[in-house]
Design a protein around this motif. Sequence first.
Motif, PDB file in Angstrom:
ATOM      1  N   ASN A 193      11.103   1.331   2.435  1.00 57.98           N
ATOM      2  CA  ASN A 193       9.879   1.541   3.203  1.00 57.98           C
ATOM      3  C   ASN A 193      10.135   2.643   4.224  1.00 57.98           C
ATOM      4  OD1 ASN A 193       7.151   0.355   3.419  1.00 57.98           O
ATOM      5  ND2 ASN A 193       7.714   0.029   5.552  1.00 57.98           N
ATOM      6  N   LEU A 194       9.083   3.375   4.589  1.00 56.45           N
ATOM      7  CA  LEU A 194       9.259   4.460   5.554  1.00 56.45           C
ATOM      8  C   LEU A 194       9.682   3.946   6.920  1.00 56.45           C
ATOM      9  CD1 LEU A 194       6.293   6.926   4.828  1.00 56.45           C
ATOM     10  CD2 LEU A 194       8.742   7.276   4.366  1.00 56.45           C
ATOM     11  N   GLU A 195       9.259   2.726   7.238  1.00 57.74           N
ATOM     12  CA  GLU A 195       9.605   2.184   8.555  1.00 57.74           C
ATOM     13  C   GLU A 195      10.223   0.799   8.395  1.00 57.74           C
ATOM     14  OE1 GLU A 195       5.810   2.044  10.543  1.00 57.74           O
ATOM     15  OE2 GLU A 195       5.148   0.347   9.340  1.00 57.74           O
ATOM     16  N   PHE A 200      -9.872 -11.540   4.301  1.00 58.57           N
ATOM     17  CA  PHE A 200      -9.247 -12.300   5.382  1.00 58.57           C
ATOM     18  C   PHE A 200      -9.995 -13.624   5.538  1.00 58.57           C
ATOM     19  CE2 PHE A 200      -8.151  -7.923   6.684  1.00 58.57           C
ATOM     20  CZ  PHE A 200      -6.780  -8.059   6.623  1.00 58.57           C
ATOM     21  N   SER A 235       5.695  -1.765   1.744  1.00 54.24           N
ATOM     22  CA  SER A 235       4.876  -2.757   2.432  1.00 54.24           C
ATOM     23  C   SER A 235       5.428  -2.996   3.819  1.00 54.24           C
ATOM     24  CB  SER A 235       4.857  -4.085   1.660  1.00 54.24           C
ATOM     25  OG  SER A 235       4.178  -5.075   2.423  1.00 54.24           O
ATOM     26  N   SER A 236       4.528  -3.184   4.789  1.00 54.96           N
ATOM     27  CA  SER A 236       4.969  -3.522   6.140  1.00 54.96           C
ATOM     28  C   SER A 236       5.455  -4.966   6.197  1.00 54.96           C
ATOM     29  CB  SER A 236       3.826  -3.309   7.136  1.00 54.96           C
ATOM     30  OG  SER A 236       2.759  -4.188   6.845  1.00 54.96           O
ATOM     31  N   GLN A 296       0.549  -6.521  -3.593  1.00 51.61           N
ATOM     32  CA  GLN A 296      -0.540  -6.847  -2.668  1.00 51.61           C
ATOM     33  C   GLN A 296      -1.685  -5.866  -2.863  1.00 51.61           C
ATOM     34  OE1 GLN A 296       1.383  -7.632   1.451  1.00 51.61           O
ATOM     35  NE2 GLN A 296       2.948  -6.589   0.263  1.00 51.61           N
ATOM     36  N   VAL A 304      -8.992 -10.662  -2.256  1.00 50.00           N
ATOM     37  CA  VAL A 304      -8.812 -11.684  -1.229  1.00 50.00           C
ATOM     38  C   VAL A 304      -9.241 -11.108   0.117  1.00 50.00           C
ATOM     39  CG1 VAL A 304      -7.123 -13.118  -0.034  1.00 50.00           C
ATOM     40  CG2 VAL A 304      -6.927 -12.747  -2.510  1.00 50.00           C
ATOM     41  N   HIS A 312      -3.575 -10.108  -4.276  1.00 50.09           N
ATOM     42  CA  HIS A 312      -4.802  -9.947  -3.496  1.00 50.09           C
ATOM     43  C   HIS A 312      -6.000  -9.567  -4.348  1.00 50.09           C
ATOM     44  CE1 HIS A 312      -2.245  -9.253   0.418  1.00 50.09           C
ATOM     45  NE2 HIS A 312      -2.249 -10.501   0.017  1.00 50.09           N
ATOM     46  N   PHE A 325      -2.732   0.614   5.149  1.00 48.60           N
ATOM     47  CA  PHE A 325      -3.592  -0.077   6.105  1.00 48.60           C
ATOM     48  C   PHE A 325      -3.185   0.178   7.546  1.00 48.60           C
ATOM     49  CE2 PHE A 325      -4.156  -2.297   2.162  1.00 48.60           C
ATOM     50  CZ  PHE A 325      -5.522  -2.478   2.111  1.00 48.60           C
ATOM     51  N   ARG A 326      -1.869   0.095   7.821  1.00 48.12           N
ATOM     52  CA  ARG A 326      -1.417   0.015   9.205  1.00 48.12           C
ATOM     53  C   ARG A 326      -0.758   1.268   9.741  1.00 48.12           C
ATOM     54  NH1 ARG A 326      -1.402  -4.581   6.716  1.00 48.12           N
ATOM     55  NH2 ARG A 326      -2.644  -6.225   7.659  1.00 48.12           N
ATOM     56  N   ASP A 366      10.998   7.442   1.290  1.00 47.99           N
ATOM     57  CA  ASP A 366       9.753   7.506   0.537  1.00 47.99           C
ATOM     58  C   ASP A 366       9.950   6.857  -0.839  1.00 47.99           C
ATOM     59  OD1 ASP A 366       7.457   8.492  -1.001  1.00 47.99           O
ATOM     60  OD2 ASP A 366       7.192   9.892   0.654  1.00 47.99           O
ATOM     61  N   VAL A 367       9.042   5.967  -1.191  1.00 45.17           N
ATOM     62  CA  VAL A 367       9.160   5.299  -2.506  1.00 45.17           C
ATOM     63  C   VAL A 367       9.077   6.296  -3.663  1.00 45.17           C
ATOM     64  CG1 VAL A 367       8.329   3.010  -1.792  1.00 45.17           C
ATOM     65  CG2 VAL A 367       6.682   4.761  -2.523  1.00 45.17           C
ATOM     66  N   ALA A 371       0.800  -1.222   0.000  1.00 43.76           N
ATOM     67  CA  ALA A 371       0.000   0.000   0.000  1.00 43.76           C
ATOM     68  C   ALA A 371       0.836   1.277   0.000  1.00 43.76           C
ATOM     69  CB  ALA A 371      -0.940  -0.015   1.206  1.00 43.76           C
ATOM     70  N   THR A 382       0.183   5.476  -1.516  1.00 46.24           N
ATOM     71  CA  THR A 382      -0.238   6.570  -0.636  1.00 46.24           C
ATOM     72  C   THR A 382      -0.115   7.927  -1.331  1.00 46.24           C
ATOM     73  OG1 THR A 382       1.959   6.505   0.406  1.00 46.24           O
ATOM     74  CG2 THR A 382       0.181   5.420   1.580  1.00 46.24           C
TER      75      THR A 382
HETATM   76  P1  OAD Z   1       0.613  -1.697   5.296  1.00 45.79           P
HETATM   77  O1  OAD Z   1      -0.274  -0.564   5.615  1.00 45.79           O
HETATM   78  O2  OAD Z   1       0.662  -2.826   6.254  1.00 45.79           O
HETATM   79  O3  OAD Z   1       2.104  -1.194   5.095  1.00 45.79           O
HETATM   80  C1  OAD Z   1       2.389  -0.088   4.267  1.00 45.79           C
HETATM   81  C2  OAD Z   1       3.810   0.333   4.566  1.00 45.79           C
HETATM   82  O4  OAD Z   1       4.171   1.349   3.635  1.00 45.79           O
HETATM   83  C3  OAD Z   1       3.992   0.930   5.960  1.00 45.79           C
HETATM   84  O5  OAD Z   1       5.083   0.283   6.582  1.00 45.79           O
HETATM   85  C4  OAD Z   1       4.296   2.413   5.712  1.00 45.79           C
HETATM   86  O6  OAD Z   1       5.259   2.920   6.595  1.00 45.79           O
HETATM   87  C5  OAD Z   1       4.863   2.370   4.316  1.00 45.79           C
HETATM   88  N1  OAD Z   1       4.643   3.583   3.512  1.00 45.79           N
HETATM   89  C6  OAD Z   1       3.540   4.361   3.418  1.00 45.79           C
HETATM   90  N2  OAD Z   1       3.712   5.349   2.533  1.00 45.79           N
HETATM   91  C7  OAD Z   1       4.976   5.212   2.050  1.00 45.79           C
HETATM   92  C8  OAD Z   1       5.781   5.934   1.103  1.00 45.79           C
HETATM   93  N3  OAD Z   1       5.296   7.011   0.459  1.00 45.79           N
HETATM   94  N4  OAD Z   1       7.049   5.508   0.875  1.00 45.79           N
HETATM   95  C9  OAD Z   1       7.549   4.420   1.525  1.00 45.79           C
HETATM   96  N5  OAD Z   1       6.838   3.699   2.417  1.00 45.79           N
HETATM   97  C10 OAD Z   1       5.571   4.084   2.674  1.00 45.79           C
HETATM   98  O7  OAD Z   1       0.202  -2.194   3.819  1.00 45.79           O
HETATM   99  P2  OAD Z   1       0.607  -3.558   3.092  1.00 45.79           P
HETATM  100  O8  OAD Z   1       1.950  -4.026   3.533  1.00 45.79           O
HETATM  101  O9  OAD Z   1       0.365  -3.366   1.662  1.00 45.79           O
HETATM  102  O10 OAD Z   1      -4.543  -7.251   2.487  1.00 45.79           O
HETATM  103  O11 OAD Z   1      -0.490  -4.519   3.687  1.00 45.79           O
HETATM  104  C11 OAD Z   1      -0.593  -5.839   3.251  1.00 45.79           C
HETATM  105  C12 OAD Z   1      -2.013  -6.307   3.226  1.00 45.79           C
HETATM  106  O12 OAD Z   1      -2.659  -6.026   4.464  1.00 45.79           O
HETATM  107  C13 OAD Z   1      -2.890  -5.587   2.227  1.00 45.79           C
HETATM  108  O13 OAD Z   1      -2.736  -6.074   0.921  1.00 45.79           O
HETATM  109  C14 OAD Z   1      -4.253  -5.868   2.749  1.00 45.79           C
HETATM  110  C15 OAD Z   1      -4.028  -5.623   4.211  1.00 45.79           C
HETATM  111  O14 OAD Z   1      -4.824  -6.341   5.065  1.00 45.79           O
HETATM  112  C16 OAD Z   1      -5.770  -7.631   2.115  1.00 45.79           C
HETATM  113  O15 OAD Z   1      -6.692  -6.844   2.031  1.00 45.79           O
HETATM  114  C17 OAD Z   1      -5.890  -9.088   1.810  1.00 45.79           C
END
Ligand code: OAD
Length: 247
Positions: A215-217, A165, A192-193, A100, A163, A118, A33-34, A232-233, A22, A26
């Motif tokens: 990733n930011l974190e 949960f 991605s986290s 994802q 997909v 997904h 998401f998180r 930042d990506v 995700a 952004t």
């Molecule tokens: P997360 O929200 O878990 O992680 C997104 C990560 O991107 C976080 O660690 C942020 O710090 C980082 N981030 C945000 N903006 C950024 C930027 N501009 N540059 C660099 N990093 C940035 O999202 P996902 O890892 O995609 O699944 O989550 C995985 C899955 O969880 C999703 O596909 C979804 C969710 O539940 C389903 O819906 C099945």
Amino acid sequence: ETIETIASELAAADHAVALTGAGVSTASGIPDFRSEGGVWDTFDPAEFRYGRFQADPAAFWERRVEMHETVYGGDIEPNVAHEALAELEAAGVLDVVVTQNVDGLHGAAGSETVVELHGNADRVVCEECGRRADAGPVRDRVTSGETPPRCRECQGLLKPDVVLFGEQLPRASLQMARDHARRADVFLAAGSSLSVEPAASLPRTATQATLVVVNLEETPVSAAADYELLADVTDVLPAMADAVRVR
Ligand code: OAD
Ligand code: ZN
């Protein structure tokens, strides 16, 4: 500097794979998401479980449409991070984007080889006959009270083609993603986290690869990464594409 080193590894790679989450979207106005202010701050993930869909498809769909409007509503367009990955593919450097994300923005940016682990929120799928259709008109039907929406062909329940949960990932997509990861000599995880299985395990499957995490974190994969860029990506990926271009 690091980006140039990574760019030369990318350019030299026989098989380069990107895994996105995700965080690459952004900058297109889609919350992740998180993070703080993320989707799971506003919505309860339990509402989007497959079991919830089965138990009460009408309530599920109403909430899903609400979520869709909040998260993906408005005019969503690819940003420079998506564009950079498309450019790396066009340059013959990147072989595949495994994502994802369900927003379809990699394809919209011009990436051709995309594995959507997904699914895609722009589609719905019939639980009975497996037929797929555009999601927009189905969401409109829900909004105007036709809920739960049913298949025009067989009256089966329609489900967002994503997909949920409690649901398995599409077999073929997961297989493809794993094959790409195993063959990778560069594996780039971005935005991605890396906290949701089985996608989170793909970097570990890439046993031959130089592992790059942007990733930011920090992520659970960070310790194993050859290069970790806490950045930042939308800065890093275009810089990588530039560095590959000027080589
Ligand atoms: P997360 O929200 O878990 O992680 C997104 C990560 O991107 C976080 O660690 C942020 O710090 C980082 N981030 C945000 N903006 C950024 C930027 N501009 N540059 C660099 N990093 C940035 O999202 P996902 O890892 O995609 O699944 O989550 C995985 C899955 O969880 C999703 O596909 C979804 C969710 O539940 C389903 O819906 C099945
Ligand atoms: Zn059907």
